[in-house]
Design an enzyme around this catalytic site. Structure first.
Site, PDB file in Angstrom:
ATOM      1  N   GLY A 259       0.827  -1.195   0.000  1.00  0.00           N
ATOM      2  CA  GLY A 259       0.000   0.000   0.000  1.00  0.00           C
ATOM      3  C   GLY A 259       0.858   1.240   0.000  1.00  0.00           C
ATOM      4  N   ALA A 260       1.930   1.185   0.799  1.00  0.00           N
ATOM      5  CA  ALA A 260       2.857   2.306   0.898  1.00  0.00           C
ATOM      6  C   ALA A 260       4.094   1.821   1.624  1.00  0.00           C
ATOM      7  CB  ALA A 260       2.218   3.488   1.628  1.00  0.00           C
ATOM      8  N   MET A 261       5.144   2.662   1.625  1.00  0.00           N
ATOM      9  CA  MET A 261       6.394   2.339   2.319  1.00  0.00           C
ATOM     10  C   MET A 261       6.885   3.579   3.035  1.00  0.00           C
ATOM     11  SD  MET A 261       8.716   0.208   3.169  1.00  0.00           S
ATOM     12  CE  MET A 261      10.204   0.530   4.109  1.00  0.00           C
ATOM     13  N   GLU A 262       7.253   3.382   4.304  1.00  0.00           N
ATOM     14  CA  GLU A 262       7.510   4.473   5.227  1.00  0.00           C
ATOM     15  C   GLU A 262       8.900   5.072   5.130  1.00  0.00           C
ATOM     16  OE1 GLU A 262       8.200   0.567   7.631  1.00  0.00           O
ATOM     17  OE2 GLU A 262       6.876   1.273   6.046  1.00  0.00           O
ATOM     18  N   ASN A 263       9.441   5.258   3.945  1.00  0.00           N
ATOM     19  CA  ASN A 263      10.761   5.844   3.820  1.00  0.00           C
ATOM     20  C   ASN A 263      10.796   7.209   4.505  1.00  0.00           C
ATOM     21  OD1 ASN A 263      11.300   3.717   1.773  1.00  0.00           O
ATOM     22  ND2 ASN A 263       9.986   4.999   0.498  1.00  0.00           N
ATOM     23  N   HIS A 293      -0.993   5.870   8.770  1.00  0.00           N
ATOM     24  CA  HIS A 293      -0.158   4.707   9.084  1.00  0.00           C
ATOM     25  C   HIS A 293       1.301   5.005   8.757  1.00  0.00           C
ATOM     26  CE1 HIS A 293       0.520   0.186   9.150  1.00  0.00           C
ATOM     27  NE2 HIS A 293       1.582   0.610   8.483  1.00  0.00           N
ATOM     28  N   GLU A 294       1.545   5.498   7.550  1.00  0.00           N
ATOM     29  CA  GLU A 294       2.933   5.743   7.156  1.00  0.00           C
ATOM     30  C   GLU A 294       3.550   6.871   7.969  1.00  0.00           C
ATOM     31  OE1 GLU A 294       4.210   3.457   5.333  1.00  0.00           O
ATOM     32  OE2 GLU A 294       2.211   2.631   5.056  1.00  0.00           O
ATOM     33  N   HIS A 297       4.829   5.667  11.231  1.00  0.00           N
ATOM     34  CA  HIS A 297       6.118   4.982  11.086  1.00  0.00           C
ATOM     35  C   HIS A 297       7.300   5.929  11.246  1.00  0.00           C
ATOM     36  CE1 HIS A 297       5.367   0.842  10.168  1.00  0.00           C
ATOM     37  NE2 HIS A 297       4.608   1.080   9.122  1.00  0.00           N
ATOM     38  N   GLU A 316       4.718  -2.374  12.494  1.00  0.00           N
ATOM     39  CA  GLU A 316       3.433  -2.436  11.813  1.00  0.00           C
ATOM     40  C   GLU A 316       2.227  -2.373  12.748  1.00  0.00           C
ATOM     41  OE1 GLU A 316       3.433  -1.775   8.906  1.00  0.00           O
ATOM     42  OE2 GLU A 316       5.467  -2.271   8.299  1.00  0.00           O
TER      43      GLU A 316
END
Length: 828
Positions: A259-263, A293-294, A297, A316
């Protein structure tokens, strides 16, 4: 190529301290490769020792360690993705000049050519162990370092990354030095992206998407930026630590697996979140929860990172819980309702599968095995457990412990024991036992309610010898669906009772959907649920009832035919669109699918279609309810003529727009019904020649009921190619169709025989997802289950393939058990 093991990671972490990376990239728009010049400064605790660097290069031009060029001129100098380094000093400098390969599977440096305009877009995905596919590194979570990036690219491109990007001259960018990051967070986004920028509370914010999505991004930007601002303010209040990574960019990129990535500083999202067609408020709520959510993180995972993958829940579960909590606090989106009807159901399935695992402490002997644990347990169950903990210890202790945890471990790594210590210092008692009961066990307790003349008694039945305390609300309803009594109870033993006055028709344990459990009702009598599901006002209680129905069907505790009656009878009264959508989806995909014998599937689909048409007729023009009902009807309708009329613009209800996405939904359904040809699909693609159009056309072709179409789709699924992963997923989703067993039955045995070999040319997300998406779940027969069991037991099976086989076979096994119990088992 071997995956990094926990033992190897611990040994390397005890030996090395990584100080800094300097990465210089040369990114051409053509060709399969790009240039990467990486310099790493690191210390070694034992001078003279040896270690290895992770690198997956197309070719290595030079390696210089402490001023000495090593005899590594080609990729042949790297064995299994590892470059051996010997005779290390206390302080070291390593420089590698290499040629890296662009990817098409959403990992490493992904390259996408937009079919709408031919423009090239790049983004880097380093999670879970994909970092070495685009830059050499010591790839493990606990070797954090600062990063400097330099990028040469076409002058018209925009460049984004973890640090603020500055264009020094046309086509040459420098990114600011980052704070210490784990390798799996490092990213780069480059291409002619369209951007919307602003500043909030001193933090530069940016939204970015492909140029062909510019109008859609501009239309959606106000909502996305507003929730971003609200979430940022709320997290500052909750955590007492300001956002720590400078600028905050959100890039919506093509072909993204997750869905997404928390870079840190540059979150990447799948670009389907930039809605190019009509979207419901519920869909915007899902997007808002993903944004929240991201952002969570940035503290959970980025500021403080797990030491090894067995504590992935520290990332998570917390991000999931906080996202839905904060989204419900500062927006109008019904976040907890969506969590219950979508995410919780996902987690319930995972926690009752043979592949279930504890929330924490799963071992994760190597990085690859950790990927399988990014599932509904790590997300939904973990979030539910944290919701229980917050209720148990109170917000002062819960948030006080988190603030202390962040302060103690900022820009470092931590373990579960560190968090337990922080909560204990904040005033929590006996958390070690709580962690054992909730985090180290598997499965769901069952909470059931018995009604007597003067009391409601809630009983806990665990699946094992665990002792999980539950803090829940219990509600008693009369025959009209009105609340007679509702109060919180602490279930710390086997049962607890609460007094009631008046005739109780239904008692619901966990009426506010606060815990992690299956819900059942006294004596297994579902008649009160059927009567009151349309009448109960609280949407969270209705979610609890819906989840109970779904769980009971999967457990063969409820006849699927009766479940279908309950769900369809409740639909006209359902006011929350995500709940109605989930109910109709379950009815279509399960109750009229594998939980129905073949002869009953078409009649059940016809009933669902009739209910959807009724909802459509009663919905306000242009409303979410109208759009949701239209989608549900298209997906289940077996009659080609009315679908074709809509495609031609005829008989469309007032207020409903047949926009690009709705048109493709019609095309996919008509193709599966044999009402369209390959040429028709090509003509539709000419109308909408964009990335989404290509994917929809791919799925439509895979669904065509012809031998040639199935053969072509099968080759795409099992043979090596450079086809983007998203096109593989679309093909897998459209391939098996239970209505045409004459076309698909010959591929069922081939699925179990040939899919394992795809591990030779696929890995990571793409490998597991294609196998699971293509699983022949509609063919609910004992023979197919036998094929699955034989395949699962096959020695040497890739772990990702085995996990997908297991997760595909369990619903099949449950459907067959249900068919057996209710006298509808298909004959071999």
């Amino acid at each position: 190529m071997p995956s990094l093991t926990r033992i190897e990671a611990a040994g390397r972490a005890s030996l090395l301290t990584v100080h800094h990376y300097r990465i210089a990239l040369d990114l051409p728009t053509t060709g399969p490769e790009f240039g990467c010049d990486t310099t790493i400064r690191f210390g070694c605790a034992t001078p003279g020792a040896s270690t290895f660097l992770d690198v997956q290069a197309a070719g290595i031009d030079s390696v210089v360690l402490n001023g000495v060029e090593l005899a590594v001129e080609t990729v042949a100098g790297v064995v299994d993705g590892r470059l051996r380094l010997t005779d290390l000093r206390a302080d070291n400098e390593l420089r590698i000049t290499a040629r890296m390969a662009y990817s098409s599977d959403g990992e490493g440096m992904h390259r996408h050519v937009d079919p709408a305009d031919g423009l090239v877009y790049l983004y880097a995905m380093s999670f879970l162990d994909a970092g070495p596919r685009w830059f050499p590194c010591f790839d493990q979570p606990d070797l954090k370092a600062g990063y400097d990036l330099e990028v040469r690219c076409p002058a018209e491109w925009t460049v984004l990354g973890n640090g603020a990007a500055t264009e020094v001259e046309p086509g040459f960018w420098r990114l600011a030095t980052t704070r210490p990051l784990s390798t799996y967070f490092v990213t780069l986004v480059a291409g002619p992206y369209h951007s919307v920028r602003t500043v909030h509370d001193g933090v530069p914010l940016g939204l970015h998407a492909r140029a062909s999505l510019a109008a859609a991004l501009d239309a959606e930007a106000a909502d996305m930026l507003e929730v971003t601002r609200r979430f940022l303010d709320r997290y500052h209040d909750l955590f007492g630590i300001r956002y720590p990574f400078g600028e905050y960019h959100q890039a919506f990129v093509p072909d993204f697996n997750a869905g997404a990535m928390e870079n840190p500083g540059c979150v990447t999202f799948r670009d389907q979140y930039v809605f190019r067609s009509a979207a419901t408020s519920g869909e915007r709520g899902v997007r808002a929860a993903t944004i929240a959510h991201e952002m969570a993180h940035m503290w959970f995972g980025d500021l403080v990172t797990m030491r090894w993958w067995d504590d992935l829940w520290l990332n998570e579960s917390f991000a999931e819980y906080l996202a839905y909590r904060v989204c419900s606090e500062v927006t109008d989106y019904p976040a907890w309702t969506d969590f219950g009807i979508q995410r919780k159901s996902w987690g319930h399935v995972a926690d009752q599968s043979p592949s279930t695992h504890p929330v924490a402490g799963n071992g994760s002997d190597d990085a690859a095995s950790a990927l399988a644990d990014f599932d509904g347990i790590s997300y939904a169950k973990g979030a539910s457990v944290l919701k229980q903990l917050a209720a148990h210890v109170g917000d002062d202790v819960f948030l006080g412990g988190l603030r202390s945890y962040f302060q103690r471990h900022s820009f470092g790594n931590a373990e579960l024991a560190d968090l337990i210590r922080a909560w204990t210092d904040a005033g929590a008692v006996d958390l070690d036992n709580w962690a054992v009961q909730w985090l180290r066990t598997t499965g769901l307790d069952t909470l059931s309610a018995e009604v007597s003349d003067s009391a409601v008694t809630v009983t806990r039945t665990p699946p094992d010898d665990s002792h999980r305390p539950h803090t829940v609300r219990v509600a008693a309803y009369d025959g009209a669906g009105a609340v007679i009594a509702e109060r919180p109870v602490a279930l710390d033993g086997i049962s607890v009772s609460m007094p009631v006055f008046g005739p109780v028709r239904l008692a619901v344990p966990d009426s506010a959907d606060d815990t992690w459990a299956k819900i059942r009702f006294g004596g297994g009598d579902w008649a009160p649920v059927a009567e009151l599901l349309p009448r109960i006002a609280n949407p969270l209680t209705r979610v609890v009832l819906h989840n109970s129905i779904r769980d009971a069907v999967r457990d063969a505790d409820l006849d699927p035919a009766a479940a279908l009656d309950m769900l369809l009878d409740a639909m006209p009264a359902e006011t929350v669109q995500p709940v109605a959508t989930a109910a109709l989806q379950f009815a279509t995909e399960q109750l009229a699918g594998p939980y129905a014998p073949p002869a009953e599937r078409a009649p059940r689909r016809a009933r669902i279609a009739g209910v959807a048409r009724g909802l459509l007729a009663g919905a306000a023009a242009g409303s979410d309810a109208q759009l949701g009902a239209a989608r549900a009807w298209i997906r289940v309708c077996d009659a080609g003529e009315p679908l074709r009329h809509w495609l031609d613009g005829q008989d469309v209800p007032a207020g409903l727009v047949i926009d690009a996405e709705l048109r493709w939904l019609l095309v996919i359904r008509l193709a599966a019904l044999g009402e369209l040809s390959g040429a028709d699909i090509d003509a539709e693609l000419d109308r909408d020649k964009c990335t989404s159009g290509v994917l929809h056309a791919t799925r439509a072709r895979a669904g065509l009921p012809t031998a040639g179409a199935k053969a072509a789709a099968w080759r795409m699924l099992v043979e090596p190619s450079d086809v983007p992963a998203y096109e593989l997923y679309a093909t897998a989703a459209g391939f098996f169709d239970a209505r045409r067993p004459d076309l698909t039955d010959p591929y069922v045995a081939r699925f179990f025989d040939e899919m394992p070999a795809t591990a030779r040319h696929r890995h990571g997300w793409a490998l597991a997802h294609v196998v699971l998406a293509a699983f022949p779940s509609a063919a609910a027969s004992p023979d197919v289950l036998t094929l699955a069991d034989v395949a699962i037991a096959r020695p040497g099976l890739d772990p990702a393939v085995r996990r997908s086989f297991v997760d595909g076979a369990d619903p099949l096994r449950r459907a067959i058990a249900s068919l057996n119990r209710y006298g509808r088992v298909p004959k071999p």
